[in-house]
Design an enzyme around this catalytic site. Structure first.
Site, PDB file in Angstrom:
ATOM      1  N   GLY A 121      52.335 -10.400  47.756  1.00 14.13           N
ATOM      2  CA  GLY A 121      51.140 -11.151  48.115  1.00 14.13           C
ATOM      3  C   GLY A 121      51.380 -11.951  49.372  1.00 14.13           C
ATOM      4  O   GLY A 121      52.433 -11.854  49.994  1.00 14.13           O
TER       5      GLY A 121
ATOM      6  N   ASP B  77      41.778 -18.165  49.157  1.00 14.71           N
ATOM      7  CA  ASP B  77      42.141 -16.757  49.369  1.00 14.71           C
ATOM      8  C   ASP B  77      41.624 -15.894  48.228  1.00 14.71           C
ATOM      9  O   ASP B  77      42.382 -15.133  47.628  1.00 14.71           O
ATOM     10  CB  ASP B  77      43.657 -16.618  49.534  1.00 14.71           C
ATOM     11  CG  ASP B  77      44.037 -15.297  50.206  1.00 14.71           C
ATOM     12  OD1 ASP B  77      43.148 -14.629  50.756  1.00 14.71           O
ATOM     13  OD2 ASP B  77      45.227 -14.935  50.166  1.00 14.71           O
TER      14      ASP B  77
END
Ligand code: NAG
Ligand code: NAG
Ligand code: NAG
Ligand code: NAG
Ligand code: NAG
Ligand code: NAG
Length: 812
Positions: free
Chosen positions: A500, A618
């Site tokens: 990620g 995000d």
């Protein structure tokens, strides 16, 4: 003196004359060679080992360095321009550089290495007149009256060329994989099948089961198969066409397609006129987990090709049961270990059950059967399958119950491991005690001998103590792990399950069997205390739609977060077409809607209900995880604060993700929870449409899904927005509601966007969705006139939407 130089040179296999520059290197033969031909690799070193090329110079026969051992070679037919190996004479029996290729006068053709016969055509005494390399790539041995005595097309290795007839009795064999498993293609009882070369072969694909073939209503027995232009054709005994497998949409006459059985067991179609690599994504079988050993034996293959050790086998070396010692074990030493409930296996659709009964009878049958090492049992049907060995497991198609699986373990072999562990533990304890004692003595001596040092030691431990106090005073701090313990539970970070924006995620397992996802943070620009503060905030948040933080580690340079593990991975695996998901399984509308509501609830909680507002920053499908029941959980929240904000541009490029960023990220407006609302709207549209919000491969009208959706809604064609692969009820109001909510969320003016609480209420029907402001600002639409479906021009993409979609994201 001159003499010895000459001898030396001859020994080194140089042509003395060519050394003097008188004669050039010998060119390869063209078209054919004749009997009485003897050669070896060294004669053709200047030609890359090639000594015979076809008339059209597309193919060449020659020696090539072996893939596995650079000091030995193979004799191959190569497609020159694409460097594709079309046929190998001696695969698996490599030859040295001095081996000879012989076409002798009595018609035999063979490879001889150190006077042993490595390969031969077995045509001794048949009077061959020449050996030709045809323009098609077929190497043919011709006898009297142009009779074909032998041809390479009848002895294929792992490649089929256009015009090459693959018949009953022939087979392709893949290059063995790292577990020495080969996969085979063969015509068996009227069907073309792929199978794994276990002791008992296991089929994993057959043309009769492949829905991609044409004329599915025709039945017949396959007798031969051949490639013709862009299709693979299947013929019966009377040479009439049964089916076609069309692997490319275009059939340009210049294309030259080969079918190659790869080491992984899948067949790809490569256009040798291109660069020789697979020209498109069509494969047989289509999906990664449908081949036997994409993952190691006994490991789990998840959609999209993620491999994972099964939790029940994580304590076994190599994540697999120890090999069964011998068959004569008395019954009471045999144990069946339950591996899991929801499992599937590639060979099951092609196997007939050994028996049909209850689970007890199934386990009893395996226990008493010497050659049974693995069993699969299906509760709904009572089917019981026994296997001697297996490849990798895979997850069942969504919503199917899957199979129960057990593996056989001989008890002795396990307990031995246990006692070894005990010994190891005793050893570790003694070593630890000894080290502590030595350390204590050394410290004592150190303190006594060196005042300066004493001071240092003191200040260091002082700081640590302060840290400990600070730590104790924080409330809600989750479990604190030692780095060494995390190394142990993750087996030294050996199974990476994700990557990620903040770092890599690894799989781990606690001794009690709890499976964990451990995130190793990178680029965290903060000290230990700030980290602890953030972790205590994140750790105190508990919500059914938020991924739970179970613990953390902050030691030296290491910053790790320990989360619960969610088996279905992230949302992007499930909603995007062509994302490698298995089978034709598409998430149904009910599941999608409950995921959308779940994400909204999770975000609403972060924004309004927990102590101290948390802006996620995000939101994207990769950060939405799904548990085994497809309940959505938002991950990575609270991490944005951990990033160093020194360089806000870097911050922006690292954080937001292409296509999900609200416009205020590039204007000077402040970032707020409304920025999350914007990203949520984008994700919601993607869930409804089953596609990415920016897809340059779509026609111009559809590249930006958001503006396309607005336009369709405007024209009353809301159904065009919905994923065409998903079935849904046209009267289901929730579809229109969701589209309306999504469009409200992606308003450029942040004050127009609803709060997440409002979003939840609208989705759940607790309040009405007002007509969305349809005249969405023109800047977020591409300037194309619309209507026609034409490819995008780059001048078209000059809008703010393009900026926010592409430029801003920068390097990730
Ligand atoms: C091989 O490639 C070259 C240059 O790309 C081309 O001129 C030639 O025609 C090709 N040969 C064959 C046999 O396709
Ligand atoms: C050709 O090779 C075979 C061995 O494959 C041998 O038996 C035979 O004598 C050879 N013939 C000649 C003419 O060398
Ligand atoms: C190569 O070309 C020659 C002359 O045109 C022809 O006689 C021969 O049969 C061809 N060889 C092959 C293998 O096609
Ligand atoms: C690999 O498997 C083949 C049979 O498929 C066997 O003959 C060979 O000995 C095996 N090699 C190794 C290294 O196990
Ligand atoms: C199969 O279906 C096609 C069209 O669907 C039809 O034209 C053809 O006659 C059918 N063939 C058989 C054998 O039923
Ligand atoms: C024993 O197990 C093997 C699989 O390993 C299976 O093929 C066979 O049918 C079983 N035999 C009996 C009698 O169940």
């Amino acid at each position: 003196m001159t003499w010895s130089v000459m001898i030396f040179i001859r020994d080194k296999c140089f042509c003395l004359i060519s050394l003097l520059g008188i004669c050039a290197a010998r060119p390869p033969y063209i078209g054919h060679i004749s009997p009485g031909f003897v050669t070896s690799q060294m004669d053709w070193a200047n030609q890359g080992g090639r000594f015979l090329v076809s008339n059209n110079s597309a193919f060449a026969l020659g020696f090539a360095t072996a893939q596995v051992d650079a000091s030995s070679s193979v004799l191959i037919v190569t497609h020159v321009n694409s460097s594709t190996n079309a046929w190998t004479a001696n695969r698996g029996r490599l030859i040295s550089n001095s081996a000879k290729f012989v076409f002798n006068a009595s018609g035999d053709v063979y490879l001889e290495d150190k006077s042993s016969m490595v390969w031969r055509t077995n045509t001794k005494g048949k009077k061959a007149t020449r050996m030709m390399l045809q323009d098609s790539g077929n190497l043919v041995l011709i006898g009297d009256e142009d009779k074909v005595l032998w041809q390479s097309f009848s002895h294929p290795t792992d490649t089929l060329l256009p015009g090459q007839e693959f018949k009953e009795g022939m087979r392709l064999r893949s290059f063995p994989n790292s577990n020495n498993l080969s996969l085979y293609l063969e015509i068996k009882s009227g069907d073309l099948v792929l199978y794994a070369g276990f002791q008992t072969p296991q089929t994993y694909w057959s043309i009769k089961n492949d829905v991609r073939r044409t004329n599915k209503n025709i039945t017949g027995q396959v007798h031969s198969v051949s490639l013709l232009s862009n299709s693979w054709n299947f013929y019966d005994q009377s040479e009439s066409l049964l089916w076609q497998f069309i692997f490319s949409a275009s059939s340009s006459p210049g294309d030259f397609w080969a079918a190659i059985l790869g080491q992984d067991g899948s067949i790809t179609f490569n256009n040798l006129h291109g660069n020789g690599s697979p020209a498109n994504s069509v494969r047989i079988p289509q999906h990664t987990c449908e081949v036997p050993e994409y993952c190691n034996p006994y490991s789990m293959c998840y959609f999209g090709g993620r491999c994972q050790c099964l939790p029940t086998l994580i304590s076994q070396p190599g994540c697999r049961p120890p090999p069964p010692s011998s068959c004569s074990q008395s019954n009471d030493r045999v144990d069946l270990l339950s591996v899991g409930e929801k499992l599937d296996y590639f060979a099951l659709p092609y196997s007939t059950p050994t028996l049909k009964s209850n689970l007890n009878a199934c386990t009893a049958a395996c226990r008493s059967n010497c050659s049974c090492n693995v069993l699969f049992y299906e509760r709904s049907s009572g089917n019981c399958f026994l296997f001697d060995e297996i490849g990798g497991y895979r997850s069942p198609i969504p919503r199917s119950a899957g199979f129960v699986s057990y593996v056989k373990i001989i008890r002795g072999s396990v307990s031995k491991g246990g006692s070894r562990k005990r010994k190891l533990a005793v050893l570790t304890v003694s070593i630890t005690i000894a080290s502590i004692a030595i350390l204590a003595i050394l410290t004592y001596i150190g303190i006594r001998c060196n005042h300066k040092r004493k001071k240092l030691v003191k200040s260091y431990s002082q700081e640590n103590l302060e840290d400990e106090d600070f730590f104790e005073n924080l409330s809600g701090l989750p479990t604190r792990f030692r780095y060494v313990d995390l190394c142990q539970v993750t087996k030294n970070f050996s199974t990476k399950v994700g990557q990620g924006g903040f770092g890599s995620v690894y799989l781990g397992m606690l001794p009690n069997g709890t499976v964990l996802a451990i995130k190793k943070l990178e680029a965290i620009g903060q000290g230990k205390k700030e980290f602890w503060v953030e972790v205590s905030t994140i750790g105190s948040i508990h919500h059914v739609h938020l991924v739970k933080l179970k613990g953390f580690c902050a030691e030296g340079p290491h910053r790790l977060l320990v989360y619960e593990y969610l088996p279905n991975g992230s949302l992007d695996r499930w909603i995007f077409r062509n994302s490698g998901k298995e089978g034709t399984s598409v998430l149904d509308w009910n599941t999608r809607f409950s995921i959308a509501v779940g994400i909204a609830k999770g975000l609403a909680y972060l924004h309004d209900e927990c102590e101290g507002k948390i802006v996620h920053c995000d939101i994207k499908p990769q950060n939405i995880l799904l548990d085994e029941n497809f309940v959505a959980k938002v991950s990575d929240f609270g991490l944005a604060k951990l990033m160093s904000r020194k360089d806000s541009l870097v911050y922006t490029t690292l954080r937001g993700t292409r296509g999900y960023l609200a416009p205020e990220w590039i204007t000077n407006n402040p970032i707020s929870e409304k920025s999350d609302v914007y990203s949520y709207g984008m994700v919601l549209l993607e869930i409804i449409g089953g596609r990415k919000n920016y897809d340059s491969e779509e026609c111009s009208e559809k590249v930006y899904f958001a503006s396309y959706a607005v336009k369709m809604l405007e024209q009353g064609r809301a159904n065009e927005i919905v994923d065409p692969d998903m079935e849904f009820d046209g009267n289901d109001k929730r579809v229109i509601t969701s589209i309306g909510v999504a469009i409200w969320c992606i308003q450029e003016e942040m004050f127009l966007r609803p709060s997440m609480i409002k979003v939840v209420q609208m989705l759940e029907g607790l309040c009405d969705v007002p007509e969305p402001p349809i005249s969405i600002p023109s800047s977020s639409r591409p300037k194309s006139s619309g209507g026609e479906c034409t490819p995008v021009e780059h001048s078209d993409t000059n809008s703010t939407a393009f900026l926010s979609a592409v430029h801003l994201s920068g390097p990730r």
